[in-house]
Write a protein that holds these residues in place. Structure first.
Motif, PDB file in Angstrom:
ATOM      1  N   TYR A  88       0.821  -1.213   0.000  1.00  0.00           N
ATOM      2  CA  TYR A  88       0.000   0.000   0.000  1.00  0.00           C
ATOM      3  C   TYR A  88       0.856   1.265   0.000  1.00  0.00           C
ATOM      4  CZ  TYR A  88      -3.503  -3.425   1.381  1.00  0.00           C
ATOM      5  OH  TYR A  88      -4.317  -4.524   1.433  1.00  0.00           O
ATOM      6  N   GLY A  89       2.180   1.087  -0.003  1.00  0.00           N
ATOM      7  CA  GLY A  89       3.077   2.234  -0.073  1.00  0.00           C
ATOM      8  C   GLY A  89       3.613   2.736   1.243  1.00  0.00           C
ATOM      9  N   LYS A  90       3.285   2.052   2.361  1.00  0.00           N
ATOM     10  CA  LYS A  90       3.811   2.503   3.652  1.00  0.00           C
ATOM     11  C   LYS A  90       5.265   2.059   3.805  1.00  0.00           C
ATOM     12  CE  LYS A  90       3.254   2.573   8.638  1.00  0.00           C
ATOM     13  NZ  LYS A  90       2.427   2.282   9.820  1.00  0.00           N
ATOM     14  N   PRO A  91       6.176   2.987   4.165  1.00  0.00           N
ATOM     15  CA  PRO A  91       7.581   2.616   4.322  1.00  0.00           C
ATOM     16  C   PRO A  91       7.834   1.866   5.630  1.00  0.00           C
ATOM     17  CG  PRO A  91       7.281   4.933   4.852  1.00  0.00           C
ATOM     18  CD  PRO A  91       5.957   4.436   4.344  1.00  0.00           C
ATOM     19  N   PHE A  92       8.788   0.946   5.615  1.00  0.00           N
ATOM     20  CA  PHE A  92       9.162   0.232   6.831  1.00  0.00           C
ATOM     21  C   PHE A  92      10.595  -0.272   6.687  1.00  0.00           C
ATOM     22  CE2 PHE A  92       7.769  -3.091   4.010  1.00  0.00           C
ATOM     23  CZ  PHE A  92       8.557  -4.188   4.309  1.00  0.00           C
ATOM     24  N   ILE A  93      11.198  -0.581   7.837  1.00  0.00           N
ATOM     25  CA  ILE A  93      12.549  -1.156   7.836  1.00  0.00           C
ATOM     26  C   ILE A  93      12.514  -2.577   8.360  1.00  0.00           C
ATOM     27  CG2 ILE A  93      14.881  -0.990   8.789  1.00  0.00           C
ATOM     28  CD1 ILE A  93      14.658   2.005   8.686  1.00  0.00           C
ATOM     29  N   ASP A  94      11.927  -2.764   9.541  1.00  0.00           N
ATOM     30  CA  ASP A  94      11.721  -4.127  10.047  1.00  0.00           C
ATOM     31  C   ASP A  94      10.566  -4.124  11.040  1.00  0.00           C
ATOM     32  OD1 ASP A  94      12.617  -3.364  12.584  1.00  0.00           O
ATOM     33  OD2 ASP A  94      14.622  -4.119  12.292  1.00  0.00           O
ATOM     34  N   VAL A  95      10.253  -5.317  11.577  1.00  0.00           N
ATOM     35  CA  VAL A  95       9.075  -5.443  12.437  1.00  0.00           C
ATOM     36  C   VAL A  95       9.296  -4.874  13.836  1.00  0.00           C
ATOM     37  CG1 VAL A  95       8.208  -7.453  11.201  1.00  0.00           C
ATOM     38  CG2 VAL A  95       9.795  -7.791  13.121  1.00  0.00           C
ATOM     39  N   GLN A  96      10.527  -4.554  14.196  1.00  0.00           N
ATOM     40  CA  GLN A  96      10.810  -4.020  15.528  1.00  0.00           C
ATOM     41  C   GLN A  96      10.282  -2.614  15.724  1.00  0.00           C
ATOM     42  OE1 GLN A  96      15.178  -4.631  15.797  1.00  0.00           O
ATOM     43  NE2 GLN A  96      14.721  -5.589  17.752  1.00  0.00           N
ATOM     44  N   ILE A  97      10.257  -1.848  14.661  1.00  0.00           N
ATOM     45  CA  ILE A  97       9.882  -0.444  14.781  1.00  0.00           C
ATOM     46  C   ILE A  97       8.830  -0.081  13.739  1.00  0.00           C
ATOM     47  CG2 ILE A  97      12.113   0.280  15.695  1.00  0.00           C
ATOM     48  CD1 ILE A  97      12.852   1.226  12.883  1.00  0.00           C
ATOM     49  N   ASP A  98       8.063   0.941  14.060  1.00  0.00           N
ATOM     50  CA  ASP A  98       7.124   1.481  13.088  1.00  0.00           C
ATOM     51  C   ASP A  98       7.248   2.997  13.128  1.00  0.00           C
ATOM     52  OD1 ASP A  98       5.215   1.290  11.078  1.00  0.00           O
ATOM     53  OD2 ASP A  98       3.539   1.524  12.483  1.00  0.00           O
ATOM     54  N   PHE A  99       7.049   3.626  12.001  1.00  0.00           N
ATOM     55  CA  PHE A  99       7.125   5.082  11.947  1.00  0.00           C
ATOM     56  C   PHE A  99       6.136   5.598  10.918  1.00  0.00           C
ATOM     57  CE2 PHE A  99      10.215   3.511   8.892  1.00  0.00           C
ATOM     58  CZ  PHE A  99       9.991   4.300   7.778  1.00  0.00           C
ATOM     59  N   SER A 100       5.806   6.859  11.050  1.00  0.00           N
ATOM     60  CA  SER A 100       4.875   7.506  10.135  1.00  0.00           C
ATOM     61  C   SER A 100       5.318   8.945   9.969  1.00  0.00           C
ATOM     62  CB  SER A 100       3.448   7.436  10.694  1.00  0.00           C
ATOM     63  OG  SER A 100       2.531   8.085   9.827  1.00  0.00           O
ATOM     64  N   ILE A 101       5.292   9.442   8.741  1.00  0.00           N
ATOM     65  CA  ILE A 101       5.751  10.797   8.445  1.00  0.00           C
ATOM     66  C   ILE A 101       4.597  11.613   7.876  1.00  0.00           C
ATOM     67  CG2 ILE A 101       7.429  12.198   7.183  1.00  0.00           C
ATOM     68  CD1 ILE A 101       9.199   9.696   6.955  1.00  0.00           C
ATOM     69  N   SER A 102       4.503  12.870   8.310  1.00  0.00           N
ATOM     70  CA  SER A 102       3.492  13.768   7.765  1.00  0.00           C
ATOM     71  C   SER A 102       4.105  15.155   7.607  1.00  0.00           C
ATOM     72  CB  SER A 102       2.263  13.828   8.684  1.00  0.00           C
ATOM     73  OG  SER A 102       1.195  14.499   8.050  1.00  0.00           O
ATOM     74  N   TYR A 103       3.515  15.938   6.700  1.00  0.00           N
ATOM     75  CA  TYR A 103       4.132  17.208   6.323  1.00  0.00           C
ATOM     76  C   TYR A 103       3.134  18.357   6.414  1.00  0.00           C
ATOM     77  CZ  TYR A 103       6.837  13.551   4.018  1.00  0.00           C
ATOM     78  OH  TYR A 103       7.532  12.409   3.750  1.00  0.00           O
ATOM     79  N   SER A 104       3.643  19.512   6.863  1.00  0.00           N
ATOM     80  CA  SER A 104       2.891  20.758   6.779  1.00  0.00           C
ATOM     81  C   SER A 104       3.711  21.705   5.910  1.00  0.00           C
ATOM     82  CB  SER A 104       2.690  21.363   8.174  1.00  0.00           C
ATOM     83  OG  SER A 104       3.921  21.894   8.659  1.00  0.00           O
ATOM     84  N   ASN A 105       3.258  22.935   5.784  1.00  0.00           N
ATOM     85  CA  ASN A 105       4.018  23.897   4.984  1.00  0.00           C
ATOM     86  C   ASN A 105       5.380  24.212   5.590  1.00  0.00           C
ATOM     87  OD1 ASN A 105       1.834  24.040   3.289  1.00  0.00           O
ATOM     88  ND2 ASN A 105       0.984  25.880   4.205  1.00  0.00           N
ATOM     89  N   GLU A 106       5.455  24.177   6.908  1.00  0.00           N
ATOM     90  CA  GLU A 106       6.653  24.653   7.600  1.00  0.00           C
ATOM     91  C   GLU A 106       7.375  23.596   8.417  1.00  0.00           C
ATOM     92  OE1 GLU A 106       5.358  29.075   8.854  1.00  0.00           O
ATOM     93  OE2 GLU A 106       3.974  27.495   9.489  1.00  0.00           O
ATOM     94  N   TRP A 107       6.752  22.433   8.586  1.00  0.00           N
ATOM     95  CA  TRP A 107       7.333  21.413   9.453  1.00  0.00           C
ATOM     96  C   TRP A 107       7.222  20.035   8.821  1.00  0.00           C
ATOM     97  CZ3 TRP A 107       9.793  23.167  13.710  1.00  0.00           C
ATOM     98  CH2 TRP A 107       9.428  24.429  14.198  1.00  0.00           C
ATOM     99  N   VAL A 108       8.114  19.163   9.254  1.00  0.00           N
ATOM    100  CA  VAL A 108       8.000  17.738   8.965  1.00  0.00           C
ATOM    101  C   VAL A 108       7.843  17.035  10.298  1.00  0.00           C
ATOM    102  CG1 VAL A 108       9.135  15.699   8.025  1.00  0.00           C
ATOM    103  CG2 VAL A 108       9.423  17.895   6.895  1.00  0.00           C
ATOM    104  N   PHE A 109       6.883  16.128  10.398  1.00  0.00           N
ATOM    105  CA  PHE A 109       6.614  15.408  11.633  1.00  0.00           C
ATOM    106  C   PHE A 109       6.872  13.917  11.431  1.00  0.00           C
ATOM    107  CE2 PHE A 109       4.016  19.194  11.661  1.00  0.00           C
ATOM    108  CZ  PHE A 109       4.118  19.668  12.959  1.00  0.00           C
ATOM    109  N   LEU A 110       7.330  13.262  12.479  1.00  0.00           N
ATOM    110  CA  LEU A 110       7.566  11.821  12.416  1.00  0.00           C
ATOM    111  C   LEU A 110       7.129  11.173  13.723  1.00  0.00           C
ATOM    112  CD1 LEU A 110      10.428   9.863  10.848  1.00  0.00           C
ATOM    113  CD2 LEU A 110       9.904   9.397  13.242  1.00  0.00           C
TER     114      LEU A 110
END
Length: 211
Positions: free
Chosen positions: A75-97
């Motif tokens: 579905y296009g979600k990025p991952f590295i391994d099953v130990q960790i999960d992360f999600s990224i979102s963007y605004s005009n002025e900031w990047v959030f993780l």
């Protein structure tokens, strides 16, 4: 669970973006280059750089958690391994993780702005639309619900492949396909709606860590 933010105020020129892209693994370069907008390319680069900072900060083994190992589910979600999960979102002025160990997480941010939210009615349940219609601040409530829905789909790893109208985000606790998710929403920086969804229980409001 940790929520990080990184400033994205400076506007890069194309040669700066190309230089930063050249330092990333080829698959990531190719994915970012699909965006025609230089603004979106820059924000995606900043998101990847923030991810790298967070991995270092959390002392993950570079030999196992290098960006070279970054993959994407169907579905296009990025991952590295099953130990960790992360999600990224963007605004005009900031990047959030959003970052979590041994759990699921999804985040989303939307700027408080005037939009014709009525065109999104079909993406909401009847109950959600009723809440919005009767609210004294319908636009704000719509943006709150929208970020919550985005956060849920990201946490589950479905992205746009989970129909928004098939689930409600009025309550802070929902169950989808047997997975229980906790949802928290805050109005931050006095202009952004920010939501996080995770299958790990937590108490109180989340805090933003500036990097």
């Amino acid at each position: 669970m940790q929520i990080y933010k990184k400033a994205n105020h400076y506007v890069m020129h194309k040669d700066e973006i190309d230089a930063k892209l050249s330092l990333l693994p080829i698959p990531i370069q190719n994915k970012i280059k699909r965006y025609n907008s230089l603004e979106k390319q820059q924000s995606r680069i900043e998101g990847i750089e923030l991810l790298k900072q967070v991995l270092i900060k959390n002392q993950f083994d570079a030999n196992k958690h290098d960006l070279e190992y970054l993959k994407y589910n169907k579905y296009g979600k990025p991952f590295i391994d099953v130990q960790i999960d992360f999600s990224i979102s963007y605004s005009n002025e900031w990047v959030f993780l959003g970052f979590i160990k041994n759990g699921l997480i999804g985040i989303d941010v939307e700027k408080e702005t005037k939009i014709d939210f009525a065109i999104y009615k079909d993406f909401l349940t009847t109950k959600e639309w009723d809440f919005i219609s009767k609210s004294v601040l319908p636009q704000s409530l719509f943006l709150k619900f929208w970020t919550r829905k985005e956060a849920v789909t990201k946490a589950l790893g479905y992205g746009a492949f989970l129909e928004f109208r098939d689930f409600e985000v009025i309550e802070d606790l929902i169950i989808i396909e047997g997975i229980t998710l906790h949802i928290e929403t805050q109005f931050i920086e006095e202009k952004y709606w920010f939501s996080v969804a995770t299958n790990r229980s937590y108490e109180g409001e989340f805090s933003l860590i500036y990097l």
